[in-house]
Design a protein around this motif. Structure first.
Motif, short mmCIF file in Angstrom:
data_model
loop_
_atom_site.label_atom_id
_atom_site.label_comp_id
_atom_site.label_asym_id
_atom_site.label_seq_id
_atom_site.Cartn_x
_atom_site.Cartn_y
_atom_site.Cartn_z
N GLY A 54 19.09 56.19 -54.52
CA GLY A 54 20.58 56.07 -54.93
C GLY A 54 20.94 55.42 -56.12
O GLY A 54 22.10 55.68 -56.69
N SER A 100 15.52 51.87 -51.26
CA SER A 100 16.37 51.34 -50.26
C SER A 100 15.61 50.71 -49.01
O SER A 100 14.79 49.95 -49.45
N PRO A 181 25.96 61.42 -55.00
CA PRO A 181 24.68 60.91 -55.01
C PRO A 181 23.75 61.79 -56.04
O PRO A 181 24.07 63.00 -56.35
N THR A 206 27.17 54.56 -57.81
CA THR A 206 27.81 55.67 -57.14
C THR A 206 28.96 54.92 -56.63
O THR A 206 29.16 54.87 -55.18
#
Length: 617
Positions: A54, A100, A181, A206
């Motif tokens: 991300g 993540s 993204p 983002t």
């Protein structure tokens, strides 16, 4: 043969990434890319590194490292765990890299830790990449419904990034901020590669909602905004001065409604540059909304990107000649769009020919959603239809489902089906209305006509405006049964449709002491039916709609172990909810008690408590 380099920075101290996670220089980027390359397995013919990052800097580091090592990078259609796991199981994928909480994968942050600030190396790329070298594989929904791999060579990917930087005059010192993204092709090209090709910098994060976009833009000093129609529509709640001076605002992923473009220009002074293309074709054309035209004025024509030529077949099909097409693509390449040429060398879009639609900027094949529904154990038969909607959403999906157990409670089944689809699709793509029916009206040969499906779902069929000009003659679906507001009507609709009309953009689960906590990002569409008549000139969302069409259905979807709702207490509606608001729904679950709140920009606007029966009581 022509060759390409991924970045043009020659000064190791030149800034390439900025944001809350910390700035990074070109020298640090190359240092970290080299570290990633050292830790990746050796390349083999066709090998891919699946990247689900991300943070744009982490994605850039991983992509450059994979290219240094000799791999291509694979980019998923979304970050949902089931979709990622499916792609990770492909034979060509040699590593899964993320930043993540994915299980059984490598967190790139572990590889990059332990370096002193300022450590850097010469940012000069070791060698130019041949134009025919495969660099990336993006996965997109095809007309069959399966995820279709789309390979990109250096000539396609880096060649387009350089063309974009030159066409739109991106320059050193600029900062690009994206609301899409980085693992989507649009986000990768405009949010990472084009800035690197121009010697500019990109923001790492983002942001999605208007307030966070404005804050991030101010903090990083953004000069370029890369976004989608749905996100840009949300910016209309801002005032002049909330955003820093933006030299260029890009929109892609779905058609930009004229009303949104006009409002952004009149209210915020933002002239949006709309970009048109696809994963298979790369960029095709662009147009800039430089004046308020109103709904009755003709749409501005699209200008082909440099090197791109547009032709039209007899049925209106777009035929494309482009340097961004695959090397083995037939010239001219037939697309699934219908176009009409403009006398000045541009063109106008006149719709699509296939079964792939855009839902709030997300490209989705209706067939894939249908196939995923049919794969769920509780489903005996299913059909999905896409209908056009006004505003930035573009389309929405509706589904008719036959349960294997005819005695199942419809509300419980709908909640189970939504949970079954969420691992595969972004929340905004999951059908907004799911109707449980005894049987589908199939023909004796097993086929199901669109007209009969539309009738089953309460839709009317209208002939398309451009019928007879070589386009499709399938009827266009329009809604006939808008949600009812208030009382039992809204509750019945929520059982049929889940969360009616609201855009669910993300879900995070955690714990707070003995409570299970769920936080769901919610978008409130400007055309939500609950605003009608409540009130003219200053629409607000009724409290009963907040409760019965949003909060209660989300509790049912996220906590299926709870029984029937017994009572709602301590309800407080402290601030009005208006069209276009971005909310966070928070649920704190302790046994059969649920405390909920709706917050806007960190301020609670609605709160209360729900008490449920235990399942089986």
């Amino acid at each position: 043969m022509r060759s390409f380099v991924p970045l043009v920075h020659t000064d190791p101290a030149a800034r390439v990434a900025v944001g809350e996670a910390g700035p990074r220089s070109a020298g640090e980027l190359m240092r970290d890319a080299s570290l990633v390359a050292e830790r990746l397995p050796p390349a083999r013919p066709g090998s891919e590194v699946l990247v689900v990052c991300g943070d744009r800097y982490h994605l850039a580091v991983t992509a450059l490292g994979a290219w240094l090592r000799g791999h291509a990078v694979a980019l998923p259609p979304n970050a949902q765990p089931a979709a990622v796991r499916e792609l990770a199981g492909r034979a060509d994928v040699v590593a899964l890299i993320h930043d993540s909480d994915l299980a059984d994968a490598q967190d790139v942050r572990d590889w990059l830790s332990g370096h002193a600030p300022g450590d850097m190396v010469d940012p000069t790329w070791p060698e130019a990449l041949p134009a025919d070298r495969r660099l990336a594989v993006v996965y997109t929904s095809g007309s069959t419904g399966d995820h279709q791999p789309c390979a990109k060579t250096a000539g396609q990917l880096l060649g387009e990034a350089q063309a974009l930087a030159a066409t739109f005059a991106l320059a050193a010192g600029e900062v690009a901020l994206a609301t899409v993204p980085p693992y989507h092709l649009y986000g990768l090209l405009f949010g990472v590669l084009a800035p690197l090709a121009a010697g500019a910098a990109f923001a790492r994060e983002t942001p999605l909602h208007a307030e966070t976009v404005a804050r991030a833009a101010r903090e990083v000093g953004a000069t370029v905004l890369i976004s989608t129609p749905a996100h840009l529509r949300g910016l209309t709640v801002l005032q002049r001065g909330d955003l820093p001076p933006l030299r260029r605002v890009f929109s892609s992923g779905a058609p930009l409604p004229r009303a949104t473009a006009d409002e952004l220009l009149a209210q915020l002074g933002l002239a949006v540059t709309e970009v048109y293309g696809s994963s298979e074709t790369g960029g095709i054309g662009w147009r800039r909304h430089e004046q308020v035209l109103g709904d009755m004025s003709p749409e501005p024509a699209w200008t082909p990107l440099p090197g791109v030529a547009v032709e039209v077949a007899a049925e209106g099909r777009l035929l494309l000649r482009s340097p961004f097409l695959a090397p083995d693509a037939p010239p001219p390449y037939p697309c699934e769009d219908r176009v009409e040429l403009d006398a000045r060398g541009g063109f106008h879009l006149r719709g699509r020919l296939d079964g792939v639609v855009k839902v709030a900027g997300k490209r989705v094949a209706v067939a894939e959603v249908e196939q995923r529904l049919l794969a769920l154990p509780a489903v005996a038969d299913a059909a999905v239809v896409a209908i056009e909607t006004p505003g930035a959403r573009g389309h929405e999906l509706m589904a008719a489902v036959v349960a294997r157990d005819s005695g199942r409670d419809a509300s419980e089944l709908v909640a189970e089906l939504r949970r079954g689809l969420l691992p595969w699709f972004d929340p905004v793509v999951v059908p907004r209305r799911i109707k449980v029916v005894p049987a589908l009206p199939r023909e004796p040969n097993g086929k199901l006509t669109k007209r009969r499906l539309h009738a089953l779902l309460g839709l009317t069929a209208e002939e398309p405006a451009d019928a007879g000009r070589g386009g499709s003659t399938e009827p266009t679906a329009t809604r006939r049964d808008e949600p009812r507001t208030g009382g039992n009507g809204a509750a019945r609709d929520s059982a049929d449709a889940g969360t009616i009309g609201f855009e669910l953009r993300g879900h995070v689960r955690g714990d707070a002491g003995d409570a299970a906590v769920h936080e769901v990002e919610v978008g409130v569409p400007v055309d939500l039916a609950f605003f009608r008549g409540h009130f003219d000139g200053a629409p607000v969302l009724p409290g009963v709609a907040q409760l019965t069409a949003l909060v209660v259905p989300q509790v049912a979807a996220l906590r299926p172990e709870l029984g029937r709702l017994r009572q709602a207490a301590r309800l407080k509606f402290t601030r009005p909810i208006a069209p276009g608001d971005a909310l966070v729904l928070r649920l704190e679950v302790r046994g059969t008690s649920v405390r909920f709140s709706l917050a806007r920009a960190g301020e609670v606007v609605t709160a209360g408590a729900l008490e449920y029966e235990a399942r089986g009581d």
